[in-house]
Write a protein that holds these residues in place. Structure first.
Motif, short mmCIF file in Angstrom:
data_model
loop_
_atom_site.label_atom_id
_atom_site.label_comp_id
_atom_site.label_asym_id
_atom_site.label_seq_id
_atom_site.Cartn_x
_atom_site.Cartn_y
_atom_site.Cartn_z
N ILE A 200 43.49 -15.23 67.36
CA ILE A 200 42.65 -14.92 66.12
C ILE A 200 43.23 -13.57 65.53
CG2 ILE A 200 40.42 -13.69 65.62
CD1 ILE A 200 39.23 -14.94 67.98
N GLY A 201 43.79 -12.61 66.12
CA GLY A 201 44.55 -11.63 65.48
C GLY A 201 45.64 -12.04 64.91
N ILE B 273 48.92 -7.06 67.34
CA ILE B 273 48.16 -7.81 68.51
C ILE B 273 48.48 -7.13 69.83
CG2 ILE B 273 48.19 -9.99 69.53
CD1 ILE B 273 47.25 -9.86 66.45
N ILE B 274 49.78 -6.48 69.97
CA ILE B 274 49.87 -5.77 71.23
C ILE B 274 49.06 -4.47 71.24
CG2 ILE B 274 51.78 -4.45 72.31
CD1 ILE B 274 53.98 -6.10 70.84
N PHE B 275 48.76 -3.89 70.17
CA PHE B 275 47.97 -2.74 70.21
C PHE B 275 46.56 -3.26 70.58
CE2 PHE B 275 50.40 -0.69 66.43
CZ PHE B 275 51.28 -0.27 67.49
N ILE B 276 45.94 -4.33 70.05
CA ILE B 276 44.71 -5.03 70.29
C ILE B 276 44.51 -5.42 71.92
CG2 ILE B 276 42.73 -6.73 70.05
CD1 ILE B 276 44.23 -7.13 67.04
N VAL B 277 45.66 -5.99 72.47
CA VAL B 277 45.53 -6.17 73.87
C VAL B 277 45.40 -5.06 74.76
CG1 VAL B 277 46.95 -6.98 75.77
CG2 VAL B 277 47.09 -8.25 73.46
N GLY B 278 46.00 -3.81 74.30
CA GLY B 278 45.92 -2.57 75.10
C GLY B 278 44.39 -1.93 74.88
N THR C 13 33.93 -7.37 70.67
CA THR C 13 34.68 -6.32 70.44
C THR C 13 36.22 -6.52 70.14
OG1 THR C 13 33.51 -5.26 72.44
CG2 THR C 13 35.82 -4.18 71.99
N ASN C 14 36.69 -7.66 70.58
CA ASN C 14 38.13 -7.73 70.35
C ASN C 14 38.37 -8.39 68.82
OD1 ASN C 14 39.38 -7.21 72.85
ND2 ASN C 14 38.86 -9.12 73.58
N ILE C 15 37.38 -9.21 68.23
CA ILE C 15 37.51 -9.53 66.90
C ILE C 15 37.30 -8.40 66.03
CG2 ILE C 15 36.40 -10.94 65.19
CD1 ILE C 15 35.33 -12.92 67.18
N SER C 16 36.25 -7.35 66.38
CA SER C 16 36.18 -6.21 65.59
C SER C 16 37.51 -5.38 65.68
CB SER C 16 35.20 -5.36 66.12
OG SER C 16 33.94 -5.92 65.99
N THR D 64 36.71 -13.96 80.77
CA THR D 64 37.42 -13.00 79.98
C THR D 64 38.89 -12.85 80.11
OG1 THR D 64 36.84 -11.61 81.87
CG2 THR D 64 35.36 -11.43 79.89
N ALA D 65 39.38 -13.81 81.32
CA ALA D 65 40.75 -13.85 81.56
C ALA D 65 41.39 -14.42 80.39
CB ALA D 65 41.15 -14.69 82.71
N THR D 66 40.58 -15.14 79.48
CA THR D 66 41.31 -15.84 78.31
C THR D 66 41.48 -14.84 77.11
OG1 THR D 66 39.12 -16.66 77.56
CG2 THR D 66 40.36 -17.94 79.24
N LEU D 67 40.93 -13.51 77.10
CA LEU D 67 40.75 -12.74 76.06
C LEU D 67 42.19 -12.51 75.64
CD1 LEU D 67 38.28 -10.04 77.25
CD2 LEU D 67 37.79 -11.89 75.60
N GLY D 68 43.20 -12.36 76.24
CA GLY D 68 44.61 -12.07 75.74
C GLY D 68 45.06 -13.31 74.74
N ALA D 69 44.73 -14.49 75.28
CA ALA D 69 45.19 -15.71 74.21
C ALA D 69 44.42 -15.54 72.81
CB ALA D 69 45.11 -17.03 75.08
#
Length: 463
Positions: free
Chosen positions: A365-366, A333-338, A433-436, A355-360
């Motif tokens: 999901i991850g 998850i840390i990798f995905i955030v980056g 993108t983040n789900i992928s 998009t500010a909610t993307l981290g959560a």
């Protein structure tokens, strides 16, 4: 037929005993990731977190008490083998998907250190560039740019000179005193001179009275008499009913978020340098709220991400009672955030309230994907498989389910790409993108992590 019923019962028991605990663990971790949205100072983000959490819990309940009974009923009462003679069970040959997953897992294990180094470096770079990412709160940029309503706003701004304003609220026990009136008049007149590139026009009670009195500011009772001649509907724009607070309205140019923040800071300093002991002043208005939202989106999103990861780690620590097992699902998850920050950097996208909610969302999901893979991996290890075989079995048995889950989620969020509103379109793009990335991280990055950290987790074999 009895054989089919026994198989259905056996499948039900195995699902409840083995799958439900893993899904429950994933749901708890996911929900805590969403709960981190409550830490945002922006109310709409807090509400978004509430709805995500409620939807997740409802989905879990329906899956346990509706989906599983439906599947059991189908297999128990409507088996396709009903009335047929049982055939000798043949060993199922691996499908193309199984072969692909097995091949991918083998490659990731072989090149595990190279994979970990590459993903760590790219994620670190993404987090670094994301720290300086901009936040966009201008509602006009969120709208379809070719709408008539937006064109009308631009035309109105050209005619009036501005459609944006801030308010300076001043408070005193006597807002009609000569000292206060002089201060208000001086400030009203000086703002356009002090900030010529920003301030378009100013308006206050003293400026209205001066217009009625040949541009002269009366004092004492004469000022109050002039005020009494102003229509009540207009007076409400300049002071409250108790006559303890007054307002100076300042029309300003339409500014970008950073320029607006700088102007408000400079205006605050100017008021401090020209203060009056008997007055308290406050800068307010929609533009000030926009600046506050910017701060909430920039600093608040870091807090949400860290809080989410902390809550997930603590919940997994309580469940597993092992710090390494609690940390393993969070590492991808840390990798995905980056990586998410890196994608936004290369796409030159600014953060919005969505998009500010993307981290959560990434954490929620991850974590679901990584927890399910890890659970299956240690299940295979407890059966006696070595680490390499265990991760291959895990990816083979549950990788397909994770892949399908990701694809269906991507399909659902793809509808946002059709929106004419830029804010929804960008949110949809980044969510896909983040789900992928979560899918990639689960199937490609998670196996090397499990292999490398396997030595730190003691396995009690059951067979």
């Amino acid at each position: 037929m009895n054989n089919d019923k026994e198989k259905a019962k056996d499948s039900l028991n195995k699902t409840i005993k083995m799958m439900v605990p893993a899904v429950l663990t994933a749901m708890i971790a996911t929900a805590l990731g969403f709960i981190s949205l409550y830490a945002s100072p922006v109310p709409m983000i807090q509400d978004f977190g509430k709805m995500l959490t409620i939807g997740l819990v409802v989905s879990f309940i329906l899956g346990i008490f509706l989906l599983i009974p439906i599947l059991f009923t189908r297999d128990y009462f409507f088996s396709e083998d009903k009335g047929k003679q049982p055939k000798q069970r043949q060993k199922r040959s691996p499908s193309k998907t199984d072969k692909v997953l097995d091949c991918i897992t083998g490659k990731t294990i072989t090149f595990r250190w190279i994979i970990i180094i590459i993903v760590a470096v790219t994620a670190a770079f993404g987090i670094w560039v994301d720290l300086d990412a901009d936040a966009e709160t201008d509602m006009e940029t969120f709208m379809p740019q070719d709408t008539q309503e937006l064109n009308d706003i631009h035309k109105l701004r050209d005619v009036l000179g501005t459609t944006d304003q801030i308010s300076i609220v001043y408070e005193s026990y006597d807002i009609f005193s000569d000292q206060v009136n002089t201060w208000v008049d001086d400030l009203t007149e000086s703002l356009e001179t002090e900030f010529p590139d920003v301030v378009v026009k100013t308006n206050s009670l003293t400026s209205v009275v001066k217009q009625m009195n040949n541009e002269e500011l009366p004092d004492g009772e004469e000022f109050k008499e002039e005020v009494a001649n102003i229509p009540e509907s207009q007076l409400k724009l300049f002071f409250n009913e108790s006559e303890t607070k007054g307002v100076i309205t300042v029309g300003i140019e339409h500014l970008e978020a950073n320029d607006l923040e700088l102007f408000i800071d400079d205006l605050g300093v100017y008021l401090e340098n020209n203060d009056l002991d008997m007055l308290e002043t406050t800068i307010t208005g929609k533009s000030v709220l926009d600046v506050e939202m910017i701060q909430g989106l920039t600093t608040g999103r870091y807090q949400m991400t860290l809080i989410g990861m902390g809550l997930v780690f603590l919940s997994l620590l309580v469940i597993y009672r092992h710090p390494v097992k609690a940390f393993i699902p969070l590492l991808p998850i840390i990798f995905i955030v980056g990586w998410s920050g890196l994608v936004m950097y290369f796409l030159d996208m600014s953060y919005t309230p969505l998009t500010a909610t993307l981290g959560a969302l990434i954490i929620g999901i991850g974590t679901e994907f990584t927890v399910l893979i890890m659970e299956r991996y240690y299940e295979e290890r407890e059966k006696g498989y070595q680490s390499r075989e265990a991760i291959k079995m895990a990816n083979k048995n549950i990788g397909k389910a994770v892949f399908v889950s990701a694809i269906t989620t991507i399909g659902g969020f793809s509808a946002l790409l059709a929106s004419d509103f830029v804010i929804l379109n960008n949110f949809g793009l980044m969510t896909l993108t983040n789900i992928s990335l979560a899918l990639f991280s689960t199937l490609i990055v998670m196996p090397p992590i499990l292999i490398i950290l396997d030595r730190f987790v003691k396995i009690k074999q059951t067979s």
